[in-house]
Design a protein around this motif. Sequence first.
Motif, PDB file in Angstrom:
ATOM      1  N   ASP A  76     114.582  50.289  64.768  1.00  0.00           N
ATOM      2  CA  ASP A  76     115.235  49.063  64.185  1.00  0.00           C
ATOM      3  C   ASP A  76     114.937  47.889  65.056  1.00  0.00           C
ATOM      4  N   VAL A  77     114.592  47.009  64.151  1.00  0.00           N
ATOM      5  CA  VAL A  77     114.201  45.529  65.039  1.00  0.00           C
ATOM      6  C   VAL A  77     115.205  44.704  64.996  1.00  0.00           C
ATOM      7  N   GLU A  78     115.297  43.962  66.118  1.00  0.00           N
ATOM      8  CA  GLU A  78     116.490  42.955  66.299  1.00  0.00           C
ATOM      9  C   GLU A  78     115.587  41.775  66.967  1.00  0.00           C
ATOM     10  N   TYR A  79     115.809  40.705  66.066  1.00  0.00           N
ATOM     11  CA  TYR A  79     114.929  39.497  66.210  1.00  0.00           C
ATOM     12  C   TYR A  79     115.786  38.179  66.817  1.00  0.00           C
ATOM     13  N   HIS A  80     115.148  37.642  67.649  1.00  0.00           N
ATOM     14  CA  HIS A  80     115.767  36.207  68.089  1.00  0.00           C
ATOM     15  C   HIS A  80     114.765  35.237  68.229  1.00  0.00           C
ATOM     16  N   ASP A  81     115.068  33.770  67.844  1.00  0.00           N
ATOM     17  CA  ASP A  81     114.216  33.039  68.190  1.00  0.00           C
ATOM     18  C   ASP A  81     113.684  32.676  69.711  1.00  0.00           C
ATOM     19  N   ALA A  82     114.827  32.937  70.415  1.00  0.00           N
ATOM     20  CA  ALA A  82     114.643  32.464  71.733  1.00  0.00           C
ATOM     21  C   ALA A  82     115.611  33.403  72.567  1.00  0.00           C
ATOM     22  N   LEU A  83     115.273  34.181  73.765  1.00  0.00           N
ATOM     23  CA  LEU A  83     116.016  34.947  74.592  1.00  0.00           C
ATOM     24  C   LEU A  83     115.440  34.664  75.993  1.00  0.00           C
ATOM     25  N   PRO A  84     116.564  34.520  76.875  1.00  0.00           N
ATOM     26  CA  PRO A  84     116.170  34.501  78.565  1.00  0.00           C
ATOM     27  C   PRO A  84     115.044  35.739  78.795  1.00  0.00           C
ATOM     28  N   SER A  85     115.474  37.042  78.206  1.00  0.00           N
ATOM     29  CA  SER A  85     114.647  38.024  78.527  1.00  0.00           C
ATOM     30  C   SER A  85     114.969  39.136  77.617  1.00  0.00           C
ATOM     31  N   THR A  86     113.922  39.893  76.946  1.00  0.00           N
ATOM     32  CA  THR A  86     114.107  40.801  76.081  1.00  0.00           C
ATOM     33  C   THR A  86     114.710  42.043  76.870  1.00  0.00           C
ATOM     34  N   VAL A 102     114.099  47.978  68.822  1.00  0.00           N
ATOM     35  CA  VAL A 102     113.185  46.787  69.328  1.00  0.00           C
ATOM     36  C   VAL A 102     113.381  45.534  69.449  1.00  0.00           C
ATOM     37  N   VAL A 103     113.738  44.954  70.553  1.00  0.00           N
ATOM     38  CA  VAL A 103     114.105  43.614  70.724  1.00  0.00           C
ATOM     39  C   VAL A 103     112.859  42.732  70.572  1.00  0.00           C
ATOM     40  N   LEU A 104     112.970  41.853  70.007  1.00  0.00           N
ATOM     41  CA  LEU A 104     111.560  40.965  69.644  1.00  0.00           C
ATOM     42  C   LEU A 104     112.298  39.530  69.623  1.00  0.00           C
ATOM     43  N   ALA A 105     111.502  38.579  70.686  1.00  0.00           N
ATOM     44  CA  ALA A 105     111.556  37.190  70.341  1.00  0.00           C
ATOM     45  C   ALA A 105     110.400  36.267  70.446  1.00  0.00           C
ATOM     46  N   ASP A 106     110.939  35.163  69.737  1.00  0.00           N
ATOM     47  CA  ASP A 106     109.603  34.196  69.487  1.00  0.00           C
ATOM     48  C   ASP A 106     109.249  33.829  70.863  1.00  0.00           C
ATOM     49  N   ARG A 107     110.092  33.501  71.666  1.00  0.00           N
ATOM     50  CA  ARG A 107     109.796  33.100  73.021  1.00  0.00           C
ATOM     51  C   ARG A 107     111.002  33.380  74.034  1.00  0.00           C
ATOM     52  N   GLN A 108     110.479  33.582  75.162  1.00  0.00           N
ATOM     53  CA  GLN A 108     111.404  33.906  76.219  1.00  0.00           C
ATOM     54  C   GLN A 108     111.365  32.677  77.107  1.00  0.00           C
ATOM     55  N   THR A 109     112.856  32.353  77.811  1.00  0.00           N
ATOM     56  CA  THR A 109     113.082  31.482  78.521  1.00  0.00           C
ATOM     57  C   THR A 109     113.131  31.693  80.314  1.00  0.00           C
ATOM     58  N   GLY A 110     113.192  33.041  80.177  1.00  0.00           N
ATOM     59  CA  GLY A 110     113.375  33.465  81.769  1.00  0.00           C
ATOM     60  C   GLY A 110     112.631  34.738  81.970  1.00  0.00           C
ATOM     61  N   GLY A 111     111.452  35.032  81.058  1.00  0.00           N
ATOM     62  CA  GLY A 111     110.522  36.270  81.217  1.00  0.00           C
ATOM     63  C   GLY A 111     109.860  36.495  82.747  1.00  0.00           C
ATOM     64  N   LYS A 112     110.070  37.722  83.058  1.00  0.00           N
ATOM     65  CA  LYS A 112     109.777  38.319  84.318  1.00  0.00           C
ATOM     66  C   LYS A 112     108.746  39.422  84.304  1.00  0.00           C
ATOM     67  N   GLY A 113     107.728  39.310  85.319  1.00  0.00           N
ATOM     68  CA  GLY A 113     106.867  40.304  85.422  1.00  0.00           C
ATOM     69  C   GLY A 113     107.171  41.054  86.623  1.00  0.00           C
ATOM     70  N   ARG A 114     106.061  41.878  87.284  1.00  0.00           N
ATOM     71  CA  ARG A 114     106.544  42.905  88.464  1.00  0.00           C
ATOM     72  C   ARG A 114     106.881  41.941  89.380  1.00  0.00           C
ATOM     73  N   ARG A 115     107.472  42.574  90.387  1.00  0.00           N
ATOM     74  CA  ARG A 115     108.206  41.887  91.610  1.00  0.00           C
ATOM     75  C   ARG A 115     108.882  40.544  91.315  1.00  0.00           C
ATOM     76  N   GLY A 116     109.645  40.564  90.330  1.00  0.00           N
ATOM     77  CA  GLY A 116     110.318  39.164  89.868  1.00  0.00           C
ATOM     78  C   GLY A 116     109.318  38.076  89.550  1.00  0.00           C
ATOM     79  N   GLY A 124     104.595  32.124  69.959  1.00  0.00           N
ATOM     80  CA  GLY A 124     103.477  32.470  69.567  1.00  0.00           C
ATOM     81  C   GLY A 124     102.854  33.817  70.079  1.00  0.00           C
ATOM     82  N   GLY A 125     103.380  34.069  71.371  1.00  0.00           N
ATOM     83  CA  GLY A 125     103.131  35.451  72.184  1.00  0.00           C
ATOM     84  C   GLY A 125     104.104  36.613  71.494  1.00  0.00           C
ATOM     85  N   VAL A 126     103.857  37.812  71.647  1.00  0.00           N
ATOM     86  CA  VAL A 126     104.416  38.891  71.272  1.00  0.00           C
ATOM     87  C   VAL A 126     105.390  39.307  72.749  1.00  0.00           C
TER      88      VAL A 126
END
Length: 315
Positions: A76-86, A102-116, A124-126
């Motif tokens: 099941d897919v849950e979509y948001h125009d924007a989220l701090p983090s999926t 599946v949590v899907l956002a058009d954009r993230q406002t607080g996305g994090k990678g490894r080690r924060g 425009g991204g996935v």
Amino acid sequence: MNETRRAVLAALDDGPVTGPALAERLEVSRTAVWKHVEALRDAGFVVDSVADGYVLAGVPEYGAAAVEFGLDAPFDVEYHDALPSTNDRARELAADGASDVVVLADRQTGGKGRRGREWSSPAGGVWTSLLLRPDVPPARAPLLTLAAAVAVTDAAREAGVDAEIKWPNDVVVSDERDSSGRGGAKLAGVLTEMEGEASRVSWLAVGVGVNVNLDPGELDGEATSVRAEVGDVPRRVFVQRLLERFAALRDDPDDILTAWRERAATIGQRVRVETADGDVVGDAVDVTEHGALVVDTADGAQVVHAGDCQHLRSA
């Protein structure tokens, strides 16, 4: 999307079909058919009324209903125009007992990678997280991170991008001329979070960020995008291929390591891995089922579970 609405959508795609015929086929009232059609229109589907009934004339570019339409994977897919983090949203859903979402956002406002580290996540991204409750011991859970990297790589290759995997969890664009040690320009990353006990996994959130229809100028550091490599692609289709490939690997875990090795840019490279205990330098020769890198060093084989990997030269 509920099952009745899925059935309505499938019938419209094969249309034209009349309201009464739909009502009889689905064993619902004609009023219910009309309500489902209007709900699909509200979701962005173009449903035309023609002389012979209803017909599906267009699919929305992106969103939950768009991705679920034609998706051959049990999510099941849950979509948001924007989220701090999926991943943060996936944790909230996990607390509510959800699974295979599946949590899907058009954009993230607080996305994090490894080690924060900050992960740039413009529209425009996935940007997505897969919430799972796998029936595997915690020691084998890292296989699902490897599966996600394979799924992203295959979706990118289907789009025409010469993608491969750089340990531990980056998808990069192949470039034999690259001498920076980056192993190619970064296209995507995978970040997995897990909660469980010694004997079982309670839930797993596999976060995936892919630079799809983005200009490199919108990205941080030495990154690239699908747009920069081959032009824009339908994000809806990209996500569907990613999810379908991941689902296939999840159902056949014995194939995950083989698939990862076949797509790995790091295996066979001379590498330097920066770890908390110092640098490990040698030839990358394999990856374990726990996602650890096996490095053949001057002091013998070392198994590296975490660190920043730099490609030095071909081994």
